[in-house]
Design an enzyme around this catalytic site. Structure first.
Site, short mmCIF file in Angstrom:
data_model
loop_
_atom_site.label_atom_id
_atom_site.label_comp_id
_atom_site.label_asym_id
_atom_site.label_seq_id
_atom_site.Cartn_x
_atom_site.Cartn_y
_atom_site.Cartn_z
N ARG A 242 1.03 16.73 13.16
CA ARG A 242 -0.18 17.48 13.50
C ARG A 242 -0.47 17.20 14.97
O ARG A 242 -0.30 16.07 15.44
CB ARG A 242 -1.34 17.06 12.60
CG ARG A 242 -1.14 17.47 11.15
CD ARG A 242 -2.31 17.10 10.28
NE ARG A 242 -2.14 17.65 8.93
CZ ARG A 242 -1.48 17.06 7.94
NH1 ARG A 242 -0.93 15.86 8.15
NH2 ARG A 242 -1.35 17.65 6.75
N LYS A 269 -4.54 13.25 8.27
CA LYS A 269 -5.44 14.11 7.51
C LYS A 269 -5.66 13.57 6.10
O LYS A 269 -6.76 13.66 5.55
CB LYS A 269 -4.86 15.52 7.45
CG LYS A 269 -5.75 16.53 6.74
CD LYS A 269 -5.16 17.91 6.79
CE LYS A 269 -6.07 18.93 6.11
NZ LYS A 269 -5.51 20.30 6.17
N HIS A 332 0.10 23.81 16.61
CA HIS A 332 0.19 23.54 15.17
C HIS A 332 1.32 24.37 14.53
O HIS A 332 1.85 23.99 13.47
CB HIS A 332 -1.14 23.86 14.50
CG HIS A 332 -1.31 23.21 13.17
ND1 HIS A 332 -0.74 23.70 12.02
CD2 HIS A 332 -1.97 22.08 12.79
CE1 HIS A 332 -1.05 22.93 10.99
NE2 HIS A 332 -1.79 21.94 11.43
N ARG A 335 4.77 23.09 13.09
CA ARG A 335 4.89 22.61 11.73
C ARG A 335 5.37 23.71 10.79
O ARG A 335 6.23 23.49 9.92
CB ARG A 335 3.55 22.05 11.25
CG ARG A 335 3.16 20.77 11.95
CD ARG A 335 1.75 20.33 11.62
NE ARG A 335 1.52 20.11 10.21
CZ ARG A 335 1.90 19.03 9.53
NH1 ARG A 335 2.59 18.07 10.15
NH2 ARG A 335 1.62 18.90 8.25
N HIS A 359 2.18 16.30 3.55
CA HIS A 359 1.37 17.08 2.63
C HIS A 359 1.19 16.30 1.34
O HIS A 359 1.97 15.42 1.02
CB HIS A 359 2.05 18.42 2.30
CG HIS A 359 2.00 19.39 3.43
ND1 HIS A 359 2.75 20.54 3.47
CD2 HIS A 359 1.27 19.39 4.57
CE1 HIS A 359 2.50 21.21 4.58
NE2 HIS A 359 1.60 20.54 5.27
N TYR A 369 5.18 12.38 -10.29
CA TYR A 369 6.62 12.22 -10.37
C TYR A 369 7.32 12.33 -9.02
O TYR A 369 8.53 12.30 -8.94
CB TYR A 369 7.21 13.26 -11.34
CG TYR A 369 6.88 12.96 -12.79
CD1 TYR A 369 7.64 12.04 -13.52
CD2 TYR A 369 5.80 13.57 -13.42
CE1 TYR A 369 7.34 11.74 -14.84
CE2 TYR A 369 5.49 13.28 -14.73
CZ TYR A 369 6.26 12.37 -15.45
OH TYR A 369 5.95 12.08 -16.74
#
Length: 404
Positions: A242, A269, A332, A335, A359, A369
Site C-alpha cells: 500500500r 490496514k 495504489h 497493487r 488481504h 484453513y
C-alpha cells in the site's frame, strides 16, 4: 385554604421569611429578598423533613402540586422524596459529566495506549470534530438516533457521503466504548444503518495490460525528478505494498541479510505485521537509496526535512508528471496490476497472492484453513514477478496469458 396564582404574585417580601400554605404539606416560602420558594413538609420515621421543590415562577403552582402528589406516592411505598431527589441529582451530574466529547476523549486515550498509529488517531479526531458542535456537549446516554442523523446530514448534503459514513462508524465506536465502561446502554448508530446515502465506489485506476505496464516501467526508468521518487515508483511496481506503507517505511524495518521487509502492525490496514520478500532488483534499489537517505530514519524522507516522510501526494504527482492522468494510473494501482497479472499467469496459489497483498479472507471458514503464510512460495513468486517486470520493461516477448 388553597393558594392561587394571584395570591402568589401579590405576596410581598417582609423583614422575616413567611409561609403561604397550599395544603398537604406544600407551602410557598417568601424570603426578605423577594424569592418565592416551594417547599414540602412531610414526616418519615416519626421525623419531620422538608423537601425543596424549586422557585416560583420557574415551578408553577400546578407543577408544585404535581410534585407534592408524586412525593406522597413515593412515601406510600416507603421511599424518601429528599433522598430520591439527591439520587436524581447525582445521576444527572454523572450524566452531564459523561458527555460525548468526554467519552470520545477517553476512547482516543485508549487507542493511544494500544499503540495505534498517529495518523489513525489524527483521522479519528478529525472525524469526531465534524459533529462535535452538535453532540459533543450532550450527555452520551441521552443522545438519540435522530440527533446523530441530524448531525450527519450537513456532511451528507455537501456531497461527502463516504465521510458521513465514516463519521457514523466512528461515533458507533465511541458508543460501544461507552457501553463497555457503563456510560451508555445502547449504540444509537445501529438504527442508522441504511439511513445515509451510500457513497459511489471509485476504483483506483491501474494499468492491467502487460504491454501497457511495460511502457509504464520504461517511462518510470526515464523519470528525471527526485531519485528517491523514482526509486519509490520502482519499488511500488516490484513490491506492490500500500502506498502509505512504503512512503512511511523506516530503514530499521529492512533486513538485508534475510532479504525481508517487515511492516509493523500499526502501519498496516489489517493491524498485523506483514512481511515482504525482497527480490534481487529491489535490494539493489534499496541499497543505492540508502547511500542517499541513510542519514534519515525514513527510507523516503521529504525534501524539506529528513524528519518527515514524503507526502501522500508525491507518487501520484510523479505519475501525472510522467503523463498518466488520475483515470489512467495511481500509486495504489500497482497493487491491482500485480494482483491481476499474477493471477492470470496461473503459476501461483491464489492464497499466496492474497497473503502477499496483505488481504484478509472474507469467508470465516476459508480463512480458518488458509492461515499459512505461504512464505516459500511467496519468495519465489516475488522474484518471478520482478523478473517478469524486467521482461516487460525491455519490451521483449510478453508472456501470453489465458483469456487475453
Amino acid at each position: 385554604m388553597a393558594l392561587t396564582d394571584v395570591a402568589i404574585r401579590s405576596a410581598k417580601p417582609k423583614d422575616a421569611p413567611y409561609k403561604l400554605g397550599d395544603g398537604g404539606g406544600l407551602f410557598l416560602l417568601v424570603t426578605p429578598s423577594g424569592s418565592r420558594l416551594w417547599r414540602l413538609k412531610y414526616r418519615l420515621a416519626n421525623r419531620e423533613k422538608v423537601l425543596a421543590i424549586g422557585a416560583y415562577p420557574a415551578i408553577t403552582l400546578a407543577e408544585a402540586r404535581e410534585k407534592r402528589e408524586a412525593a406522597k406516592a413515593l412515601l406510600a411505598k416507603g421511599g424518601d422524596p429528599s433522598q430520591a431527589k439527591q439520587e436524581t441529582r447525582r445521576e444527572s451530574e454523572a450524566s452531564n459529566a459523561n458527555t460525548f466529547r468526554k467519552v470520545a476523549g477517553d476512547y482516543l486515550a485508549k487507542l493511544r495506549q494500544e499503540g495505534r498509529a498517529a495518523a489513525t488517531i489524527t483521522k479519528i479526531e478529525w472525524l469526531l470534530s465534524l459533529v462535535d458542535s452538535e453532540i459533543g456537549h450532550r450527555p452520551i446516554r441521552e443522545i438519540s438516533p435522530p440527533e446523530i442523523l441530524d448531525a450527519l446530514r450537513p456532511i451528507e448534503k455537501r456531497g461527502r457521503h463516504e465521510t458521513a459514513r465514516r463519521v457514523r462508524s466512528t461515533i458507533g465506536s465511541v458508543f460501544r466504548f461507552a457501553i463497555a465502561t457503563a456510560r451508555a446502554d445502547t449504540d444509537p448508530t445501529y438504527a442508522l444503518r441504511g439511513a445515509l446515502i451510500s457513497p459511489q465506489v471509485h476504483h483506483r485506476a491501474a494499468v492491467l495490460k502487460p504491454t501497457a505496464l511495460g511502457v509504464m516501467l520504461r517511462t518510470i526508468e526515464g523519470f528525471d525528478g527526485q531519485p528517491t521518487t523514482k526509486a519509490a515508483l520502482q519499488l511500488m511496481a516490484i513490491l506492490f505494498p500500500r502506498p502509505g506503507e512504503l512512503r512511511m517505511a523506516y530503514w530499521a524495518e529492512f533486513d538485508f541479510e534475510l532479504t525481508v521487509w517487515t511492516i509493523p502492525a500499526e502501519r498496516t490496514k489489517m493491524r498485523r505485521p506483514h512481511q515482504v520478500p525482497l527480490p534481487r532488483r529491489a535490494l539493489e534499489i534499496l541499497k543505492a537509496l540508502r547511500e542517499i537517505t541513510g542519514k534519515s530514519r525514513f527510507v523516503f524522507p521529504g525534501v524539506r526535512s529528513l524528519a518527515r516522510p514524503i507526502s501522500e501526494n508525491t507518487l501520484n504527482a510523479a505519475l501525472r508528471r510522467l503523463g498518466y492522468s488520475k483515470d489512467e494510473a495511481t500509486a495504489h494501482g500497482f497493487r491491482a496490476s500485480a494482483a491481476t497479472l499474477l493471477n492470470e499467469s496461473g503459476k501461483w496459489n491464489p492464497d499466496a497472492i492474497e497473503r502477499q497483498l496483505a488481504h484478509v479472507e472474507g469467508n470465516g471458514v476459508r480463512r480458518a484453513y488458509t492461515r499459512g503464510e505461504h512464505w516459500d512460495e511467496r519468495v519465489k513468486m516475488m522474484q518471478w514477478w520482478e523478473d517478469h517486470l524486467a521482461t516487460l520493461q525491455t519490451g521483449a516477448q510478453v508472456l501470453k496469458f489465458t483469456g487475453t
